[in-house]
Scaffold this active site. Structure first.
Site, PDB file in Angstrom:
ATOM      1  N   LYS A 123     -18.789  -1.841 -28.604  1.00 48.97           N
ATOM      2  CA  LYS A 123     -19.348  -3.086 -29.143  1.00 48.97           C
ATOM      3  C   LYS A 123     -18.197  -4.021 -29.561  1.00 48.97           C
ATOM      4  CE  LYS A 123     -23.393  -1.404 -28.526  1.00 48.97           C
ATOM      5  NZ  LYS A 123     -24.635  -1.059 -29.183  1.00 48.97           N
TER       6      LYS A 123
HETATM    7  C1  PLP Z   1     -25.862  -0.242 -29.366  1.00 49.03           C
HETATM    8  C2  PLP Z   1     -27.122  -0.837 -29.850  1.00 49.03           C
HETATM    9  C3  PLP Z   1     -27.842  -0.292 -30.931  1.00 49.03           C
HETATM   10  C4  PLP Z   1     -27.585   1.051 -31.537  1.00 49.03           C
HETATM   11  O1  PLP Z   1     -26.388   1.279 -32.035  1.00 49.03           O
HETATM   12  P1  PLP Z   1     -25.736   2.744 -32.082  1.00 49.03           P
HETATM   13  O2  PLP Z   1     -24.497   2.508 -32.868  1.00 49.03           O
HETATM   14  O3  PLP Z   1     -25.502   3.194 -30.683  1.00 49.03           O
HETATM   15  O4  PLP Z   1     -26.701   3.627 -32.806  1.00 49.03           O
HETATM   16  C5  PLP Z   1     -28.942  -0.983 -31.382  1.00 49.03           C
HETATM   17  N1  PLP Z   1     -29.354  -2.119 -30.803  1.00 49.03           N
HETATM   18  C6  PLP Z   1     -28.710  -2.652 -29.749  1.00 49.03           C
HETATM   19  C7  PLP Z   1     -29.231  -3.930 -29.165  1.00 49.03           C
HETATM   20  C8  PLP Z   1     -27.588  -2.017 -29.229  1.00 49.03           C
HETATM   21  O5  PLP Z   1     -26.975  -2.523 -28.150  1.00 49.03           O
END
Ligand code: PLP
Length: 452
Positions: A204
């Site tokens: 991310k």
């Molecule tokens: C990655 C993601 C999540 C979840 O996050 P994690 O850290 O993997 O639990 C939630 N919403 C969206 C839109 C995402 O891309």
């Protein structure tokens, strides 16, 4: 000479030379790990302080201050921050919650364990963010909240959404997992709703390993979220409140505290991200300008106003118009790109959720009905909740996940632009090989062979 020119234009998929003939891995590396990150993480290790909370508290305070929110609560992943946030804003058994179908499952599935019913709305065909008109069409007396996803870093239409929230007295939760640093009309996403959640997973835009963070300006929302999923920090929050007698175990039964190696990494990341995002923004705008000249390709960029930005450009997309390429499927176009050496792009984006059997038939908790509607009155039928979403259903045939360049190296980016132009120019040579495989999405770099 003519032969050379011909050979040059021949697609790599058909035996020609690749457009990208260099090792380009460096331009995609993420997160960029510096000596400062290493020192911060080692300090926690050497202190034997991995399961403590002091570094995490510093991290959540610093991040909250950074975006101007009263409370930040760091969790062990983004899903956890969403789960607690849902509880915190008051989502309970029997509530309907309007959400996009076009998202990662974590924006929606935590509703199940709260006994709530997800109701899917369609997305805007340009931005691919939840469409306010579709939200309004889904509102019933049971609707409690709206979940917003600032999809692929594009801020959703928050003016219209907040107006709906006021008009119908609905809570708003913003899932900002794609949109760290993104601004809607000059204001950071994640600061509009009753609460917001950000994934901090490695890839991310602000990535720390595994982690997530929830923000709210409400003491009440924080209190409930902490009570639900945090059993060692909630004491100070619950003291002198109506929940004081419950101090002790987390009410939800979940332990969602963040690992301190991640918090230490995150503290350094907060110092660096603005500079890094400037470079990403320059690189991505350069690339988008290069491919936007192709008829049938259009980068997805914010169009609300000058001061609306994409922050770290997590999962950038372009619209792909197959009709401009003789109906060539996006899967085949992307396969040709892969053969050119542009291997970090993929056909489509997320797998829509509204047609997934988890939301149609699965009885997760043994209640004798699909979990999706299990806590609604007995007269509720699943068929009433399974609807077609015309825009969402077509998105995976009409988008390409483009490379996310984290460094501004124009000579390397030029080669990727060239790969797009080469495939676009030579699309006719692919038409008779295109198996027109329906692309179901999933962001994965497509391994499926749609061309013979
Ligand atoms: C990655 C993601 C999540 C979840 O996050 P994690 O850290 O993997 O639990 C939630 N919403 C969206 C839109 C995402 O891309």
């Amino acid at each position: 000479m003519a032969d050379v020119a011909l050979q040059h234009s021949e697609l790599a998929l058909l035996g020609g030379n690749k457009a990208i003939d260099i090792d380009d891995r460096e331009i995609f590396r993420w997160p960029v790990v510096t000596k400062a990150h290493e020192d911060a993480v080692l300090a926690v290790l050497r202190d034997g302080n991995m399961s403590g909370t002091d570094v995490t508290v510093k991290f959540q305070k610093k991040y909250a201050a950074e975006i101007g929110m009263k409370h930040g609560w760091a969790c062990n992943n983004g899903t956890a921050s969403i789960h607690c946030g849902f509880y915190g804003i008051g989502i309970r058994t029997g509530d309907e919650v309007i959400c996009p179908s076009l998202t990662y499952w974590a924006s929606v599935v935590p509703l199940f364990s709260l006994g709530a019913t997800p109701v899917f709305a369609d997305v805007d065909p340009e931005t691919l963010c939840i469409d306010p008109a579709s939200i309004e069409a889904m509102i019933t007396p049971r609707t409690k909240a709206i979940v917003i996803v600032h999809y692929c870093g594009i801020p959703a239409d928050m003016d219209a959404i907040m107006a709906l929230s006021k008009k119908y007295n609905l809570k708003v939760f913003e899932d900002c997992s794609h949109a760290h640093g993104a601004l809607y009309k000059g204001r950071q996403v994640g600061t509009f709703g009753d609460a917001s959640g950000f994934s901090l997973m490695s890839h991310k835009s602000i990535g720390v390993g595994e982690g997530g963070i929830m923000f709210t300006n409400s003491d009440e929302v924080l209190k409930l979220a902490m009570w639900f999923g945090n059993y060692d920090c909630h004491e100070q929050i619950l003291k002198n409140t109506d929940l004081e007698k419950y101090i002790g175990p987390p009410a939800g039964g979940y332990k969602y505290r963040m690992h301190q190696l991640s918090s230490a990494f995150g503290l350094v990341q907060l110092d660096l991200y603005k500079e890094q995002f400037k470079e990403i923004d320059a690189a991505m705008k350069y690339f988008c300008k290069g491919v936007d000249s192709i008829d049938g390709i259009k980068s997805i960029q914010p169009n609300w106003s000058e001061n609306t930005t994409k922050g770290g450009w997590f999962v950038p997309l372009v619209h792909y118009a197959p009709e401009k390429f003789g109906g060539l499927s996006v899967t085949c176009f992307v396969e040709a790109l892969h053969a050119e050496g542009c291997t970090v792009c993929g056909a489509g984006c997320n797998i829509p959720l509204h047609n997934h059997p988890l939301f149609i038939e699965a009885d997760v908790y043994g209640q004798g009905r699909p979990t999706r509607i299990a806590n609604l009155p007995a007269s509720a039928k699943i068929e009433d909740y399974v609807r077609e979403l015309p825009v969402t259903s077509k998105v995976n045939q009409r988008t390409i996940a483009i490379p996310r360049f984290t460094r501004y190296y124009p000579d390397v980016i030029d080669k990727h632009i060239e790969a797009f132009h080469k495939v676009a120019k030579n699309y006719r040579s692919l038409l008779n090989r295109d198996k027109k495989t329906e692309n179901k999405g999933g962001f994965a770099v497509s391994k499926r062979k749609s061309c013979a």
